[in-house]
Design an enzyme around this catalytic site. Structure first.
Site, PDB file in Angstrom:
ATOM      1  N   GLU A 199     -33.435 -17.351  -4.193  1.00 32.89           N
ATOM      2  CA  GLU A 199     -33.652 -17.282  -2.746  1.00 32.89           C
ATOM      3  C   GLU A 199     -32.520 -16.452  -2.170  1.00 32.89           C
ATOM      4  O   GLU A 199     -31.403 -16.936  -1.999  1.00 32.89           O
ATOM      5  CB  GLU A 199     -33.676 -18.700  -2.145  1.00 32.89           C
ATOM      6  CG  GLU A 199     -34.802 -19.582  -2.666  1.00 32.89           C
ATOM      7  CD  GLU A 199     -36.174 -19.073  -2.272  1.00 32.89           C
ATOM      8  OE1 GLU A 199     -36.273 -18.255  -1.323  1.00 32.89           O
ATOM      9  OE2 GLU A 199     -37.164 -19.478  -2.909  1.00 32.89           O
ATOM     10  N   CYS A 237     -30.502 -16.938   6.696  1.00 41.79           N
ATOM     11  CA  CYS A 237     -31.074 -15.875   5.866  1.00 41.79           C
ATOM     12  C   CYS A 237     -32.294 -15.226   6.503  1.00 41.79           C
ATOM     13  O   CYS A 237     -32.591 -14.064   6.222  1.00 41.79           O
ATOM     14  CB  CYS A 237     -31.405 -16.410   4.476  1.00 41.79           C
ATOM     15  SG  CYS A 237     -32.550 -17.801   4.474  1.00 41.79           S
TER      16      CYS A 237
END
Length: 448
Positions: free
Chosen positions: A199, A233
């Protein structure tokens, strides 16, 4: 830790529910300690710290509700030549998994994937980020209170400790962090042929067209960029804006920054801190290099590692330092583009982003974005919210990551889908066995 899985101890749904219940008790009994640790590490306002707890709770509740269905074997239809027989796909645990957590959401992004790992019947080793030390120490203290050591363990330390862990033979590695370290994790995993979920992140653009509602657009962009001081993010990394609404959008963003964080944002109780002095120095350097192009914000406080949400004009996006890296902070570059097609071309020229945003009422523009770009996720007329929807897969593509989790997707990430075929002893037709003789013509008619 792998032995418990190998013996079949973790297969029953009762074992998995017990582990999920243990995690639920950890969340409920230590809520204040978690929020205090997040405030100490990242200056998180209580509301934003609570988001981390809520995200894990929602994942827990969803997993408990659907676990029986996820575990149910899937019946598979068979072709005529394979009859009589039955076939099914069974989800089985991978074994002992390693979860490497990041510093930006240090509690949530360690324990959120742990929900999926436990629901799938695995044991897990957690390595929290050393850059959020209070939260890491708290996780290391709480996990042994609620889990047996053969089920979940925590290892503290820096990058050298992480590298040593990666030399062990895990059955899956789940990493959340940046692209550079992600490549190191993947290289280490390759030595053991260990599957990985990465990720990562990247520069997630937000495109704003002339038909957008500018007040709502500005409010949502300001919130998404200010959340966790921009250290998210899927935060909007930069804006691609058509000329006719550039100035009205800048004015609207100025108003929203002040409405959300006040006339002196550095004193706002709702603005978080940059994680450490190194990151603060890097972001401050980028801001100093953009002097004269600041359209809103621009204040800094080195003592408390605070930077106000800042809008910056970019005239040369191909060479500006602000456009060469994921900013991961409250700096928001604004690039003027002629139209949607130029914006989409810029998106395609870069690495595939973790998130892609478009603010427009046009269904045609939305469809055009979906058919001509690739990204981990897309949100129309909002930012960040897609990451909080538990039954949507969350993950990147290309340089923004590989694999996904949340909900059933997370359960499958930490499971092996095992094919099982069962046949009776009767009807053992001889034509498949040697000597084959002249059966080829018959086989062609039967099998094609």
């Amino acid at each position: 830790m792998r032995a418990a899985v190998s013996r079949g101890d973790t297969r029953p749904r009762s074992w998995r529910n017990d582990q999920l219940n243990r995690l639920g008790r950890l969340l409920s009994e230590h809520e204040e300690e978690v929020m205090a640790a997040l405030a100490a590490d990242l200056g998180k306002p209580a509301t934003e710290a609570y988001f981390e707890l809520v995200a894990v709770r929602h994942e827990l509740a969803h997993s408990r509700r659907h676990l029986a269905g996820w575990m149910q074997p899937q019946r598979i239809g068979l072709p005529a030549w394979a009859q009589p027989a039955s076939a099914r796909v069974v989800c089985e645990p991978l074994g002992c998994v390693l979860i490497l957590g990041p510093w930006n959401y240090p509690f949530q992004l360690c324990l959120h994937p742990l929900v999926s790992a436990l629901a799938a019947g695995n044991t897990a080793v957690l390595k929290p980020s050393e850059h959020a030390p209070r939260t890491a120490e708290l996780i290391a203290r709480l996990i042994p209170r609620h889990f047996a050591p053969e089920t979940v363990q925590v290892v503290l330390g820096d990058g050298q400790v992480a590298a040593a862990l990666l030399e062990e033979r895990f059955d899956h590695i789940f990493f959340t962090g940046g692209e550079r370290v992600g490549s190191l994790v993947m290289a280490a995993a390759a030595q053991q042929l260990t599957p990985v979920t990465l990720e990562l992140g990247g520069k997630s653009p937000a495109i704003v067209l002339a038909d957008a509602d500018l007040e709502v657009t500005a409010r949502r962009l300001a919130w998404g960029k200010g959340l966790n001081a921009g250290q998210t993010c899927v935060a909007p990394d930069h804006l691609l804006v058509v000329p006719e609404i550039r100035e009205p959008l800048v004015a609207a963003l100025k108003r929203e920054f002040e409405r959300l964080y006040g006339s002196d944002p550095l004193t706002s109780p709702d603005l978080g801190a940059i994680v450490n002095e190194r990151r603060f120095g890097h972001l401050s350097g980028l801001l100093e290099g953009a002097a004269g192009r600041v359209l809103a914000g621009g204040q800094t406080d080195p003592a408390r590692r605070r930077i106000s949400p800042t809008l910056i004009a970019v005239e040369d996006p191909d060479h500006d330092p602000l456009m060469q890296e994921e900013l991961f902070g409250p700096l928001l570059p604004l690039v003027t583009v002629a139209d949607l097609e130029e914006a989409l071309q810029r998106v395609r020229l870069g690495a595939k982003p973790l998130a892609l945003y478009l603010f427009s009422r046009s269904r045609g523009a939305q469809d055009r974005l979906l058919t001509t770009t690739s990204s981990g996720s897309v949100a129309f007329n909002d930012v960040v919210v897609q990451a909080g929807i538990v039954n949507l897969p969350f993950g990147g593509v290309g340089a923004s990551g590989m694999g996904a989790y949340h909900g059933e997707t997370g359960f499958r990430t930490f499971s092996h889908r095992r094919s099982v075929v069962a046949r009776p002893f009767r009807f053992d037709l001889p034509f498949r066995y040697p000597p084959y003789g002249n059966r080829l013509a018959l086989l062609k008619r039967l099998l094609g």
